[in-house]
Enzyme design. Structure first.
Site, PDB file in Angstrom:
ATOM      1  N   HIS B 314       0.880  -1.172   0.000  1.00  0.00           N
ATOM      2  CA  HIS B 314       0.000   0.000   0.000  1.00  0.00           C
ATOM      3  C   HIS B 314       0.920   1.225   0.000  1.00  0.00           C
ATOM      4  O   HIS B 314       0.691   2.159  -0.746  1.00  0.00           O
ATOM      5  CB  HIS B 314      -0.919  -0.036   1.220  1.00  0.00           C
ATOM      6  CG  HIS B 314      -1.987   1.004   1.193  1.00  0.00           C
ATOM      7  ND1 HIS B 314      -2.878   1.131   0.148  1.00  0.00           N
ATOM      8  CD2 HIS B 314      -2.312   1.998   2.074  1.00  0.00           C
ATOM      9  CE1 HIS B 314      -3.697   2.147   0.403  1.00  0.00           C
ATOM     10  NE2 HIS B 314      -3.374   2.688   1.545  1.00  0.00           N
ATOM     11  N   GLU B 325       2.354  -0.994   8.025  1.00  0.00           N
ATOM     12  CA  GLU B 325       2.371  -2.017   6.977  1.00  0.00           C
ATOM     13  C   GLU B 325       3.606  -2.911   7.114  1.00  0.00           C
ATOM     14  O   GLU B 325       3.517  -4.135   6.993  1.00  0.00           O
ATOM     15  CB  GLU B 325       2.348  -1.361   5.593  1.00  0.00           C
ATOM     16  CG  GLU B 325       2.281  -2.394   4.475  1.00  0.00           C
ATOM     17  CD  GLU B 325       2.007  -1.778   3.116  1.00  0.00           C
ATOM     18  OE1 GLU B 325       2.109  -0.544   2.970  1.00  0.00           O
ATOM     19  OE2 GLU B 325       1.680  -2.553   2.183  1.00  0.00           O
ATOM     20  N   HIS B 351      -1.011   8.381  -4.849  1.00  0.00           N
ATOM     21  CA  HIS B 351      -2.050   7.535  -4.263  1.00  0.00           C
ATOM     22  C   HIS B 351      -3.333   7.754  -5.071  1.00  0.00           C
ATOM     23  O   HIS B 351      -3.963   8.810  -4.959  1.00  0.00           O
ATOM     24  CB  HIS B 351      -2.253   7.918  -2.799  1.00  0.00           C
ATOM     25  CG  HIS B 351      -3.142   6.981  -2.030  1.00  0.00           C
ATOM     26  ND1 HIS B 351      -3.920   6.016  -2.633  1.00  0.00           N
ATOM     27  CD2 HIS B 351      -3.375   6.874  -0.694  1.00  0.00           C
ATOM     28  CE1 HIS B 351      -4.596   5.357  -1.701  1.00  0.00           C
ATOM     29  NE2 HIS B 351      -4.284   5.861  -0.527  1.00  0.00           N
TER      30      HIS B 351
END
Lengths: 383, 424
Positions: B314, B325, B351
């Site tokens: 991500h 993460e 993003h």
């Protein structure tokens, strides 16, 4: 295609709030009553709305800080979700809730009307409108307002406040999102992909920005309430504030934890047809068959009151279920868009649980697109 | 079970078509070339004035226009381009033989339209919503109803591609694209459909969206040079950069793909998800939900953590995400994770929000197809708290499986496993 085994899906908890009041009994009373729903025709005149009954939020949202972080559409949804969890006997069972999934049908949150008005006023005189807009938005938007607007943050708040943390999915897309939230939740349980899921939607009608979006398009009935099927002179819907949540689970899962099955959610059929004269009639007739409806004792309709499609639905229902009384949700709760199908399913389950019907049909025809038909039956019945 | 089913007796799910649009270009070929060359699509915003903004850069898609230039219309155009490519690659002509699952950004009226309504109402004093409502009542703005309701983008895509049934428009915030794929996988496994068109799209770089993220301190403010702003896993990371784009995947039961002789590009082996009730924007400090989502995906795929070859992160470049993460990956994959190549496409495309899970799924499948892990740009200052093998130049390694992570506001955690071969 692979034949996937299916298992019965039952309703074990209901949470309802609307202009009819709070809870199942208030909504059954409204169902049985011939009275017009509570209507506010003055605050947003000429647009009437059905305001939600006053709630004591503390009963379901104990922290004031949580209440403050939410806008009304989220508070309504979190409140009704809490009622459903209570009714299902799940509220105190942290392990059950941490495994419980969530499917929410929702639009988005409200705006800051004062800020919008000030910015629009200022923009008329601004020498450099782009720079002015940037400056005002940066200074005037509350940072946390974004989190009260995001569609998936109703589900997020239900996770925070109630601890329902299996995983959530939020469906958008007006009326059909409510039907499809129920359809996919039911299908996942029936196929063994899930055991228990909280599903529902909420809507806040008492806000100028949603009236604006639906006045564009001419979809709002005004200036006063008339029954949904008697709006030929002023077609359209009257928005209602409210929320409806259901706990759905596999029948064996409910039995194993000793939860009472209020009704069985047998089938949820949905489609999207290109709208033309007669397409709603055809689609409802097709979906009626796909849902396996036999001889329902009652029909609960989420008809909008919009011209054309409402008449088609009435005629289709007259042909499909000539013996069954048809009750329009618009005459009980007002039109709650994404939450309409969950309201229909919940009321149908309540009627079955109260012994007032053995088979109930729910219809939901979207004002622009999407048709759905649900079948709910007595929990013990097999087909 | 048969060759078309996994160990749990479920239909195996193949990917037979891919389409991508990002700031790097239109189409799979251009995107893959730019991505593996380490080219950035992040640049100064020219779509609207950025005067006075703390963040003035984004990975906008400037080569596809919409009229009017509003998020839902732009999102529809991106989705259309991506789906055109995916459906063509799958060799499907005529109506699409399955369902549509579509991750779309939340929609609302935008400032140019509010201004037009205010102008039409021409109030003497201050503008209020009563004035906007009066203008709407003139019937001159009726076309904007459909433009700004939530179901329209998917409805139009359903029309264009002839998908079956009621299209699903969904949001799980920044994991939406992955959820669209998960819904498609589940529908095929239930035997409800033989094929699913799964799309994530986002064209919402506009002043208010940018400012909303900026007010949450989520965005990088290192505007100059733009291509150096997105720094996933680096010690000096300071937020994400907004991006735009779309990706479309044609998912099919293996039986259906074989029956029509379609070329299989890879498999969706597993999906995992877990909610987090800790906070509206932050993860549980112990990382338990992220860990559970990764583990669920690997379990669902019928794999062992040791069988994950690479991680498509991500990797937003926010201090919080990358730390959590890394913790999650290390917890599930163990010590071996320190040498499992991990990379974040967001270092180049930003993003892409609602689209990210789908865009990164497409890149994960290309990683498998080419045996090449794309680089993470701007990883100049490693973070000692993140002891991972962050790939800094395209790396050629055989890749049989990819773990693709997606995490979002509202406690959304969705992980997908892609594979070169089915797991039976």
């Amino acid at each position: 295609m692979t034949a996937v085994p299916t298992r019965p899906v039952v309703v074990t908890g209901l949470g309802l709030v609307s202009c009819a009041g709070e809870g199942v009994e208030a909504h059954l009373a409204a169902y049985r009553s011939a009275q017009a729903p509570r209507t506010d025709a003055t605050t947003f005149a000429p647009y009437p709305v059905h305001p939600v009954a006053p709630l004591s939020l503390d009963g379901q949202i104990s922290k004031k800080s949580d209440q403050r972080q939410m806008e009304p559409w989220q508070r309504l949804g979190v409140y009704a979700a809490g009622l459903a969890l209570d009714a299902a006997g799940a509220k105190a069972d942290a392990a059950l809730k941490s495994a419980m999934h969530l499917v929410v049908a929702a639009g988005g949150g409200e705006r800051d009307y004062a800020v919008d008005g000030q910015i629009l006023t200022g923009l008329r005189q601004a020498a450099d409108p782009g720079a002015y807009l940037n400056e005002r938005l940066q200074n005037d938007l509350r940072p946390t307002l974004f989190l009260a607007q995001l569609s998936n943050l109703l589900a997020g708040n239900i996770a925070i406040v109630h601890g329902v943390t299996g995983a959530s999915r939020t469906f958008m897309g007006e009326e059909s999102s409510g039907v499809d939230a129920l359809r996919i939740a039911q299908a996942r349980i029936a196929a063994g992909q899930l055991d228990i899921v909280l599903v529902g939607g909420s809507y806040n009608a008492e806000r100028a920005d949603v009236l604006l979006i639906h006045e564009m398009g001419g979809h709002l009935s005004k200036p006063e309430y008339r029954p949904v099927f008697e709006r030929a002179a002023a077609p359209g819907f009257i928005l209602g504030s409210g929320a409806a949540f259901l706990v759905l689970e596999a029948a064996d899962h409910a039995a194993a934890r000793g939860a009472r099955a209020l009704a069985r959610l047998d089938a949820v059929a949905s489609d999207r047809t290109k709208r033309r004269d007669g397409s709603v009639t055809d689609s409802l007739t097709d979906l009626w068959g796909r849902a396996g409806l036999a001889r329902p004792d009652a029909v609960i309709s989420a008809a909008t009151g919009c011209a054309g499609i409402t008449g088609e639905e009435r005629d289709a229902l007259t042909a499909l279920a000539p013996q069954a009384p048809v009750r329009a949700l618009g005459d009980l709760t007002g039109h709650t868009l994404e939450a309409a199908a969950p309201f229909g399913a919940a009321l149908a389950a309540a009627l079955v649980a109260a012994g007032e019907a053995r088979e109930v049909a729910v219809t939901a025809v979207g004002h622009r697109r999407g048709e759905g038909v649900l079948r709910l039956t007595t929990a013990g019945d097999s087909r | 079970m048969s060759r078309d089913h996994d160990a749990m007796g479920r239909s195996l799910v193949a990917v037979t078509g891919l389409g991508v649009v990002t700031s790097l270009g239109r189409g799979v070929a251009d995107n893959w070339a730019a991505l593996t060359a380490g080219r950035s699509g992040i640049h100064a915003i020219t779509r609207f004035p950025t005067e006075g903004l703390r963040t003035r850069i984004a990975g906008t898609v400037d080569f596809i226009a919409a009229d009017p230039m509003v998020a839902p219309m732009l999102s529809e155009r991106f989705a259309e381009a991506a789906a055109d490519e995916a459906v063509a690659q799958a060799g499907i002509s005529g109506d699409f033989p399955g369902a549509l699952f579509m991750a779309v950004p939340p929609v609302e009226i935008e400032w140019p339209q509010r201004q037009a309504l205010a102008e039409a109402a021409a109030p003497n004093g201050d503008v209020t919503y009563a004035d906007l409502l009066r203008a709407a009542g003139s019937r001159r703005f009726d076309d904007w109803h459909d433009l700004f309701i939530f179901g329209t983008v998917a409805d139009r895509i359903a029309d264009r591609f002839g998908t079956k049934g009621s299209p699903i428009s969904l949001s799980t915030a920044c994991s939406s694209g992955a959820t669209a794929i998960q819904l498609g996988v589940e529908a095929i496994r239930r035997g409800e459909v033989e094929a699913a068109l799964c799309i994530g799209t986002d064209g919402s770089v506009n002043p208010e969206s940018l400012i909303r993220f900026s007010l949450l301190s989520a965005l990088s403010t290192q505007n100059d040079p733009p291509e150096a702003a997105s720094k996933p896993f680096a010690k000096n990371r300071d937020g994400f950069v907004m991006g735009e784009g779309a990706a479309a995947l044609v998912l099919e039961s293996v039986a259906s793909a074989r029956a029509r002789g379609a070329r299989i590009l890879g498999y969706v082996l597993g999906c995992g998800e877990k909610g987090d009730g800790f906070h509206r924007t932050r993860s549980s400090p112990d990382g338990a939900p992220i860990i559970a989502a990764i583990r669920a995906a690997i379990d669902d795929a019928g794999l062992h953590p040791d069988q994950i070859d690479t991680v498509n992160a991500h990797g937003t470049g926010t201090p919080e995400n990358d730390k959590m993460e890394a913790m999650g990956c290390l917890a599930v994959l163990g010590e071996r994770m320190r040498s499992v190549p991990i990379s974040s496409n967001k270092s180049m495309i930003g993003h892409t929000l609602t689209a990210a899970g789908a865009v990164e799924a497409a890149f994960s499948l290309l990683t498998i197809a080419h045996g090449r892990v794309p680089p993470t740009l701007n990883y100049a200052v490693p973070d000692p708290a993140i002891p991972l093998d962050v790939v800094t130049a395209a790396r050629d390694v055989p890749v049989r499986t990819v773990l693709s992570n997606s995490f979002g506001f509202g406690g959304q955690n969705t992980c997908l496993i892609f594979g070169a071969e089915p797991v039976r």
